[in-house]
Design a protein around this motif. Structure first.
Motif, short mmCIF file in Angstrom:
data_model
loop_
_atom_site.label_atom_id
_atom_site.label_comp_id
_atom_site.label_asym_id
_atom_site.label_seq_id
_atom_site.Cartn_x
_atom_site.Cartn_y
_atom_site.Cartn_z
N ALA A 1 0.80 -1.78 0.25
CA ALA A 1 -0.29 -0.24 -0.40
C ALA A 1 0.75 1.20 -0.22
O ALA A 1 1.80 1.32 0.59
CB ALA A 1 -0.73 -0.27 1.17
N VAL A 2 0.74 2.30 -0.10
CA VAL A 2 0.62 3.59 -0.28
C VAL A 2 0.15 4.43 0.82
O VAL A 2 -0.78 4.46 0.65
CB VAL A 2 0.80 4.39 -1.23
N LEU A 3 0.95 5.10 1.48
CA LEU A 3 0.24 5.62 2.59
C LEU A 3 0.63 7.47 2.51
O LEU A 3 1.86 7.91 3.13
CB LEU A 3 0.97 5.10 4.15
N ASP A 4 -0.27 7.48 2.18
CA ASP A 4 0.22 9.16 1.58
C ASP A 4 -0.93 10.18 2.25
O ASP A 4 -1.57 11.68 1.88
CB ASP A 4 -0.04 9.49 0.34
N ALA A 5 -1.64 9.91 3.57
CA ALA A 5 -3.04 10.85 4.09
C ALA A 5 -2.67 11.17 5.46
O ALA A 5 -2.38 9.58 5.91
CB ALA A 5 -4.33 10.29 2.62
N ASP A 6 -3.61 12.12 6.38
CA ASP A 6 -3.07 11.99 8.13
C ASP A 6 -4.25 10.52 8.05
O ASP A 6 -5.02 10.34 7.68
CB ASP A 6 -3.98 12.49 7.87
N GLY A 7 -3.55 9.97 9.10
CA GLY A 7 -4.49 8.70 10.02
C GLY A 7 -4.38 7.39 8.55
O GLY A 7 -4.94 6.50 9.43
N ALA A 8 -3.43 7.51 7.37
CA ALA A 8 -3.45 6.21 7.21
C ALA A 8 -2.73 5.02 7.55
O ALA A 8 -1.29 5.27 8.14
CB ALA A 8 -2.84 6.08 5.40
N ARG A 9 -2.65 4.06 7.82
CA ARG A 9 -2.61 2.73 8.67
C ARG A 9 -2.69 1.35 7.49
O ARG A 9 -3.54 1.55 6.31
CB ARG A 9 -2.76 2.49 9.79
N PHE A 10 -1.38 0.65 7.70
CA PHE A 10 -1.59 -1.03 7.42
C PHE A 10 -1.63 -2.17 8.50
O PHE A 10 -0.63 -1.63 9.49
CB PHE A 10 0.50 -0.32 6.43
N ASP A 11 -2.17 -2.49 7.88
CA ASP A 11 -2.95 -4.15 8.41
C ASP A 11 -1.12 -4.60 8.53
O ASP A 11 -1.29 -5.79 7.77
CB ASP A 11 -3.51 -4.77 8.83
N LEU A 12 -0.58 -4.75 9.74
CA LEU A 12 0.64 -6.31 9.79
C LEU A 12 0.29 -7.36 9.68
O LEU A 12 1.05 -8.44 9.61
CB LEU A 12 1.52 -5.71 10.94
N GLY A 13 -1.07 -7.86 10.18
CA GLY A 13 -1.64 -9.29 10.85
C GLY A 13 -0.40 -9.53 11.83
O GLY A 13 -0.29 -9.25 12.33
N GLY A 14 -1.00 -11.12 12.65
CA GLY A 14 -0.57 -11.45 13.83
C GLY A 14 -1.33 -11.70 14.89
O GLY A 14 -0.42 -10.96 15.57
N GLY A 15 -2.58 -9.95 14.82
CA GLY A 15 -3.10 -10.21 16.26
C GLY A 15 -2.32 -9.27 16.62
O GLY A 15 -1.39 -8.24 15.92
#
Length: 234
Positions: A220-234
C-alpha cells in the motif's frame, strides 16, 4: 489491530511525506537476487553519472528534513544517500541477504530510503513518532542506546526503537537475517513527486519480491493523515 502508521504529529510537521509498505511472508536466504540487483545498480549508475548523490532531488529533500529536525545533513544522512555515497566511492554494494540486497539496490535506483524489518522481532504495532527518550535502540555492534527526546523513531509496543533519526539508521534487533521469514518493507520520500515515485517504487518492489520468492506480498501507499497498514498477526 496490529498496524504500521505515522503518528499525526509527524504527518502534521511533514505533510510532504509519502510512504510505501510491503508485507511479505515466506522469505528465505537461498534465493539469488544478483541479476535484479545488477539491473537496479545500473539505474543508480546512470543517475550518478556526472553528479554527486547529494544533487538528487530525493536526497536534497531528505537533507532539508534532517535540517528541520536539527540534524546536520553531512553528519547524519538518510539511508539512500549513505548507500549511494558508499557506492560512488567504492563502486561496490556490500551483500547482506538477498532481500536486503534487493531493497538496497532499489533504494539506490530511486534515491529513496527503504527499510526492511523482521516482523517477528517487532512487538505489536509499529509507529513512526517522536521519541520520548526511554525507547531502547539496539546497534548492529550489539550495544544499546536511547534516542534523544523528540527524535523521529520507528517504535513498537515494547518501546524498542527499530530506527533512529527517522531514515538514518535501522536497528540491529529487527534486521533481516538468514532465519527471517516475515518482513515489513517501508519506503519513505519527501520530495516534490514523492507520491508518484513511492507508488512506482512500491509496485516494483512488490513485483520483484513476488517473482524471486514465489510469494504474494501485500502492499500500500500511505500518503494521508491517519493512514495505517494492517500488519496481521494479532
Amino acid at each position: 489491530m496490529r498496524a504500521f502508521r505515522h503518528l499525526d504529529e509527524v504527518r502534521r510537521d511533514f505533510p510532504e511525506l509519502a510512504a510505501g509498505v510491503v508485507r511479505v511472508e515466506g522469505i528465505t536466504a537461498d534465493v539469488s537476487a544478483e541479476a535484479r540487483v545488477a539491473a537496479f545498480l545500473a539505474v543508480a549508475d546512470a543517475r550518478l553519472d556526472g553528479r554527486a548523490e547529494s544533487e538528487l532531488p530525493e536526497v536534497r529533500a531528505w537533507r532539508r528534513v534532517f535540517s528541520r529536525m536539527g540534524l546536520k545533513p553531512t553528519q547524519y544522512r538518510c539511508a539512500s544517500e549513505a548507500l549511494l555515497r558508499r557506492y560512488r566511492v567504492e563502486r561496490v554494494m556490500p551483500r547482506v541477504h538477498p532481500l536486503v540486497d534487493l531493497c538496497n539496490a532499489v533504494s539506490m535506483a530511486f534515491g529513496v530510503p527503504v527499510a526492511a524489518l523482521d516482523l517477528d522481532r517487532v512487538e505489536g504495532s509499529l509507529e513512526v513518532r517522536y521519541a520520548r527518550g526511554d525507547e531502547v535502540y539496539h546497534t548492529f555492534a550489539g550495544g544499546t542506546e536511547h534516542p534523544n527526546p523528540g527524535e523521529v523513531v520507528f517504535a513498537d509496543a515494547a518501546h524498542r526503537a527499530h530506527a533512529r533519526r527517522w531514515t538514518n539508521r535501522q536497528s540491529g534487533y529487527s534486521a533481516v537475517r538468514d532465519g527471517t521469514e516475515a518482513v515489513l518493507i517501508v519506503a519513505e520520500a519527501v520530495h516534490d513527486t514523492a507520491v508518484a515515485d513511492v507508488r512506482e517504487l512500491t509496485a516494483v518492489l512488490a513485483g520483484e519480491v513476488a517473482g524471486l520468492w514465489s510469494v504474494e506480498p501485500r502492499s500500500a501507499v500511505l500518503d494521508a493523515d491517519g493512514a495505517r497498514f494492517d500488519l496481521g498477526g494479532g
